[in-house]
Design a protein around this motif. Structure first.
Motif, mmCIF file in Angstrom:
data_model
loop_
_atom_site.group_PDB
_atom_site.id
_atom_site.type_symbol
_atom_site.label_atom_id
_atom_site.label_comp_id
_atom_site.label_asym_id
_atom_site.label_seq_id
_atom_site.Cartn_x
_atom_site.Cartn_y
_atom_site.Cartn_z
ATOM 1 N N LYS A 57 0.840 -1.206 0.000
ATOM 2 C CA LYS A 57 0.000 0.000 0.000
ATOM 3 C C LYS A 57 0.867 1.244 0.000
ATOM 4 O O LYS A 57 1.863 1.334 0.728
ATOM 5 N N GLY A 73 -1.835 -5.527 -0.824
ATOM 6 C CA GLY A 73 -3.184 -5.844 -1.245
ATOM 7 C C GLY A 73 -3.458 -5.348 -2.642
ATOM 8 O O GLY A 73 -2.584 -4.780 -3.313
ATOM 9 N N VAL A 144 -10.470 -3.124 4.392
ATOM 10 C CA VAL A 144 -9.538 -4.204 4.058
ATOM 11 C C VAL A 144 -10.273 -5.529 4.215
ATOM 12 O O VAL A 144 -10.909 -5.775 5.246
ATOM 13 N N THR A 146 -9.734 -9.609 4.219
ATOM 14 C CA THR A 146 -8.682 -10.605 4.390
ATOM 15 C C THR A 146 -9.256 -12.011 4.416
ATOM 16 O O THR A 146 -10.453 -12.218 4.623
ATOM 17 N N CYS A 156 -4.127 -7.119 10.476
ATOM 18 C CA CYS A 156 -5.319 -6.269 10.617
ATOM 19 C C CYS A 156 -5.947 -6.403 11.999
ATOM 20 O O CYS A 156 -6.463 -5.416 12.551
ATOM 21 N N MET A 191 -9.404 -2.935 -0.095
ATOM 22 C CA MET A 191 -8.102 -3.543 -0.346
ATOM 23 C C MET A 191 -8.196 -5.031 -0.022
ATOM 24 O O MET A 191 -8.391 -5.414 1.130
ATOM 25 N N THR A 193 -6.478 -8.671 0.215
ATOM 26 C CA THR A 193 -5.096 -9.027 0.535
ATOM 27 C C THR A 193 -4.630 -10.362 -0.051
ATOM 28 O O THR A 193 -3.546 -10.827 0.281
#
Length: 231
Positions: A57, A73, A144, A146, A156, A191, A193
């Motif tokens: 990022k 990501g 985000v 995941t 995270c 985002m 990952t």
């Protein structure tokens, strides 16, 4: 749970986002979409076995965002315009789409990471012009997504705020129904990952707007915006 030093800041930032987005409604959505220049996808096909791999990022957005320069990501958009995926994109002329059901399933976790707007490119604008544009400036909510138990997920858990997948206003799922925020001048970006295999996925051409590609290094958050700055 996020580290103590960043937890309170993120909570205040999330409250700012919630306050600004409280007047919004929701759209039913089924797709992630990602635009990049044709050369980006050509490189993935020619040099990376058609695997779109996460990368670090950048430092765009809030300078205190915990994922800046620390988490890898792939950014996807989920915001609709008039109930459909936007026809044009500022990020590139080719688009790949992923079904939400493929990536946002029961083995995924969702986190809040950032809320910001981008400062104007012309820093010499007079303050009166800045004020007149402030209300129409686009704001971004960064989430985000995941895979539970992954290294990214553990990061995270330590640094971001976990969201209820069924109860948040930005991107939620109940059974097979997905909802995203519908709020004027607010974009939800996610985002993701994990790597994405582009084999057998359609890449479509889209017109571009603006510079037609993302800015290397990212665009910093606007200093002084009362909507998204934490005091």
């Amino acid at each position: 749970m996020a580290e103590a030093g960043s937890t309170e800041y993120l909570r205040k930032l999330l409250r700012k986002a919630d306050e600004h987005c409280s007047a919004g409604s929701s759209d039913t959505v089924s797709t992630f979409y990602r635009n990049k220049p044709s050369s980006y996808f050509d490189d993935i096909k020619d040099k990376h076995n058609n695997i779109m791999e996460p990368y670090l990022k950048d430092h765009g957005g809030d300078p205190r965002c915990p994922i800046n320069g620390r988490l890898k990501g792939l950014f996807f958009n989920v915001t609709l315009q008039g109930g459909t995926i936007p026809h044009k994109s500022p990020f590139g002329a080719r688009r790949v789409k992923l079904p939400l059901s493929e990536v946002f399933n029961d083995s995924a976790n969702l986190y809040f990471a950032d809320f910001y707007c981008k400062r104007p490119r012309n820093h010499l604008r007079r303050s009166s012009q800045m004020v007149s544009r402030r209300r129409s400036r686009i704001h971004y909510v960064t989430l985000v997504l995941t895979r539970s138990g992954s290294d990214a997920d553990r990061f995270c858990q330590q640094h971001l705020l976990k969201l209820d997948p069924q109860g948040n206003r930005y991107l939620s799922k109940k059974s097979s129904i997905y909802k995203t925020l519908d709020r004027d001048a607010v974009h939800v970006e996610v985002m993701y990952t994990e790597s994405v295999d582009l084999t057998n996925r359609d890449l479509t051409s889209t017109p571009t707007i603006g510079q037609g590609q993302s800015t290397p290094g990212g665009i910093p958050k606007t200093v002084g915006c009362s909507i998204c700055n934490v005091v």
